[in-house]
Design an enzyme around this catalytic site. Structure first.
Site, short mmCIF file in Angstrom:
data_model
loop_
_atom_site.label_atom_id
_atom_site.label_comp_id
_atom_site.label_asym_id
_atom_site.label_seq_id
_atom_site.Cartn_x
_atom_site.Cartn_y
_atom_site.Cartn_z
N HIS A 38 2.08 55.76 43.68
CA HIS A 38 2.55 57.02 44.02
C HIS A 38 4.11 57.01 44.53
O HIS A 38 4.97 57.77 43.89
CB HIS A 38 1.83 57.54 45.66
CG HIS A 38 2.38 58.77 46.31
ND1 HIS A 38 1.80 59.98 46.21
CD2 HIS A 38 3.58 59.02 47.04
CE1 HIS A 38 2.63 61.00 46.69
NE2 HIS A 38 3.63 60.43 47.23
N GLU A 39 4.59 56.14 45.32
CA GLU A 39 5.90 55.72 45.55
C GLU A 39 6.78 55.53 44.29
O GLU A 39 7.91 56.03 43.98
CB GLU A 39 6.10 54.75 46.66
CG GLU A 39 5.69 55.16 47.94
CD GLU A 39 6.04 56.42 48.32
OE1 GLU A 39 7.07 56.95 48.06
OE2 GLU A 39 5.24 57.18 49.19
N HIS B 175 11.16 59.61 39.35
CA HIS B 175 11.65 61.12 39.46
C HIS B 175 13.17 60.86 39.50
O HIS B 175 14.14 61.40 38.87
CB HIS B 175 11.20 61.93 40.28
CG HIS B 175 11.39 63.38 40.27
ND1 HIS B 175 10.87 64.13 41.12
CD2 HIS B 175 11.86 64.07 39.44
CE1 HIS B 175 11.00 65.30 40.83
NE2 HIS B 175 11.65 65.26 39.72
N HIS C 206 7.69 58.86 42.57
CA HIS C 206 8.93 59.22 43.12
C HIS C 206 10.10 58.66 42.68
O HIS C 206 11.24 59.32 42.11
CB HIS C 206 8.97 59.13 44.65
CG HIS C 206 8.15 59.96 45.46
ND1 HIS C 206 8.25 61.60 45.21
CD2 HIS C 206 7.22 60.06 46.26
CE1 HIS C 206 7.57 61.99 45.99
NE2 HIS C 206 6.83 61.22 46.74
#
Length: 688
Positions: free
Chosen positions: A478-479, A485, A482
């Site tokens: 998940h991180e 991104h 990010h």
């Protein structure tokens, strides 16, 4: 103002390896004078823009604002990284001091009438400026930002808004420090063999390490780190100890002493409501939702309550099964919140014939990291090169060069994975430096992104491997979603770089990336037993994948309860005099099951009270989940979850764009349509 000789150039001149700061040359005492000088210099830059004798243009006003305050950004980036991930009493004291000063600094900029006059003139004449889509959005952000800073308010109202913002900054800092203190101060030391009943080696090893860190090498410590307390609640057969740990975990911020957050929350909510009214909004939720995909609290409520009703119904059926297990053991107690995880694990073992302790030996941190990088390589043609020779802000932090398919470095990634008493709880991504293509005041053109992932995995005892739960592994993916991104950003302007998007869009890349963790070929290649090196057996993998939706009703209830309470707190006609009683009233009204607790009770709900980043915005995880479930279906529909055309579309239309296009437009460009919640509900097993 500090003299120049007092300033440490390592804070603002990042000329270490890979363009990183020389972290080892920075001391705690360097920050205060650096902040003072950097704020003064930033105000001088703002005055130069505001007082420019030339007519306002996009270049001399908006672009100038985009690169103003570079030194302040650098000082703040290093300081707040330390404050969150490796704090100490000196840093905490300065954090309490600097938070209101920074708020006052930005309030002063917001009150600069000459600056607003220039931005307002550009805004009113924007149709004739020939702006690109990205420039139009950047202009809009600056205009709205100044308006929300009080640029259109009368003098006394402007002063009151500045005072509110300053006080909110103080309260947010105090809230976070109170929670960290409660987490750091509590530990349950176990010294008898029967106190470890039911606990596997991976957990007792982590607990031994935690005890040794606290000066108790003779014991095993249950701490309030999620990576220890959750598996303890899941696996310990000592109900009395589970209850003790659970009550401490859920009482963070409610200690009754100097770290109690009740008054902090009460004042915060009152000031947020007053701020919203000053700016012309009905409530704080309306203010925060103005620049989101959801737009209104009603739209949020419609999604959340639809999911809530389905989840509560399913959780009720699950609870009956758990209660039957209690009866089988010859006990007669009701399922309580400290029982759910324990009996759910027993039920999962029965239904799917595996337990968490069987899976965890296959989830080594090092191999899951390799998997994370390998997926990015398959999708986007990038690679991560570990640089153990480079010193970061803590010895546990790893530094990587991120290289493209031409083997050229285009980003720097820092991974900080282990829990420690000096780190706040949770997991997050932040950018020390964002990608952009503008020329800075020092003459350098554009910057590469420097991105950090921070997690709180249990650090193993010396010589032992770091083993993750499946949830931990998802958190890592998940991180890194990010991080991608931020690192794959390809924009001109810093304010719309990377994760600079709508709050309810920002979780799309991170939640989408989680899906690749459980792709069978990834598990076969990287889920390797730490003792034997053998791959997870297909039979066990099949069970794990079949169990993907197991206990999802519980997870959905504990999350959605938080999102609903958050929204109710910030849409209340009158700020609650007793926020905890208000929370309990909301939970009673929506029918919160007594056997499930909120994932984050509000006294330690850092998302919404340690700053306002997710205030009236915690729903955004689910809003983004609607998008990410639909987006992964786009890959599945091709028959290849690594389909190169879909991956290129994802990179081109979403990951590289940052906030340079509207969120809805970015998603439609990728998928061709906006999604319904059905894919998300299917993913959670709440509809077939």
């Amino acid at each position: 103002m500090a003299d120049a000789k007092e300033l440490n150039p390592a804070l603002t001149t990042w000329d270490g390896a890979l363009g990183l700061p020389h972290f080892d040359r920075i001391s705690d005492d360097d920050f205060a004078p650096a902040f003072e000088r950097a704020m003064a210099d930033h105000l001088a830059e703002i005055d130069a823009i505001a007082d420019n004798s030339e007519a306002p243009s996009f270049v001399n006003t908006v672009e100038a604002l985009e690169v103003a305050g570079d030194a302040l950004s650098r000082v703040a980036a290093i300081f707040f990284t330390r404050a969150g991930a490796d704090t100490n009493p000196a840093i905490q004291a300065l954090e309490r001091e600097i938070a209101p000063k920074l708020s006052a600094h930005y309030s002063k900029i917001g009150a600069n009438k000459a600056l607003f006059s220039r931005i307002d003139a550009l805004w009113r004449g924007r149709q004739s400026l020939g702006l690109t889509q990205e420039q139009a959005i950047v202009l809009e952000r600056h205009w709205k930002g100044l308006v929300r800073s009080g640029a259109q308010l009368a003098g006394d109202e402007q002063q009151r808004l500045a005072a509110i913002n300053g006080r909110l900054a103080e309260l947010g800092t105090r809230f976070g420090q109170n929670v960290l203190a409660d987490e750091s101060d509590w530990a349950m030391f176990l010294t008898e063999d029967d106190e470890l009943a039911g606990l596997p080696d991976f957990l007792t090893d982590a607990m031994a390490g935690a005890a040794a860190e606290r000066g108790r090498p003779d014991a095993h410590a249950v701490t309030l780190s999620r990576s220890i307390v959750e598996p303890f609640l899941t696996l310990s057969s000592r109900r009395d100890l589970r209850e003790k740990a659970f009550r401490a975990w859920t009482a963070r911020g409610l200690s009754g002493g100097e770290h109690d957050n009740r008054e902090v929350m009460k004042e915060t909510l009152a000031l947020r409501a007053e701020k919203a009214k000053l700016l012309g909004y009905e409530n704080f939720a309306a203010l925060k939702l103005d620049n989101t995909m959801a737009k209104t609290a009603d739209a949020v409520d419609t999604l959340l309550m639809d999911v809530w009703e389905k989840a509560v119904g399913a959780a009720g059926e699950d609870e009956k099964e758990l209660q039957a297990l209690v009866a089988e053991e010859g006990a007669n107690h009701e399922i309580e919140a400290w029982d759910w995880r324990y009996y759910a694990e027993k039920l999962r073992t029965r239904k799917f014939a595996f337990s968490e302790s069987e899976v965890k030996p296959y989830l080594q941190l090092e191999k899951i990291l390799e998997a994370c990088f390998a997926v990015a390589g398959r999708l986007f043609g990038i690679s991560a090169v570990h640089r153990p020779d480079i010193v970061a802000y803590h010895p546990d932090v790893r530094v990587y060069e991120i290289r493209d398919d031409k083997d050229e470095a285009f980003a720097i990634f820092l991974g900080d994975y282990f829990n420690r008493a000096t780190k706040r709880s949770g997991a997050w991504m932040n950018a020390l430096q964002s990608q952009h293509r503008l020329t800075l005041p020092n003459g350098s053109k554009g910057e590469l992104p420097i991105v950090i992932n921070v997690c709180n995995f249990a650090k193993p005892a010396e010589g032992k491997p770091a083993l993750l739960s499946l949830d931990d592994a998802r958190t890592l993916f998940h991180e890194f979603g990010h991080a991608l991104h931020g690192m794959l950003s390809d924009v001109t302007y810093p304010s719309v770089s990377g994760t600079g998007v709508d709050r309810d869009f920002v979780e799309l890349p991170s939640q989408l990336y989680e899906h690749w963790l459980t792709v069978p070929e990834i598990l076969r290649a990287y889920a390797l037993n730490y003792r034997t090196g053998e791959a997870m057996p297909d039979a066990l993998m099949e069970k794990v994948l079949k169990a993907a939706n197991f206990n999802q009703a519980f997870a959905t209830v504990e999350y959605t309860a938080c999102a609903l309470v958050d929204m109710h707190l910030h849409t209340a006609e009158t700020p609650p005099a007793d926020p905890v009683a208000f929370q309990d009233g909301v939970l009673n009204a929506i029918g919160m099951p007594t056997a499930i607790a909120m994932r984050h009770a509000i006294p330690h709900f850092l998302h919404i009270f340690s700053g306002d980043g997710y205030a009236a915005g915690y729903y955004s995880y689910m809003w983004s989940e609607v998008l990410d479930a639909d987006a992964f279906e786009a890959f599945e529909e091709t028959g290849d979850v690594f389909d190169p055309q879909e991956a290129e579309q994802l990179r081109k239309e979403i990951l590289s764009r940052g906030g340079s296009v509207r969120a809805e437009d970015a998603y439609r460009a990728f998928r061709g349509k906006m999604p319904s919640p059905d894919a998300m509900l299917r993913g959670r097993g709440l509809i077939s």
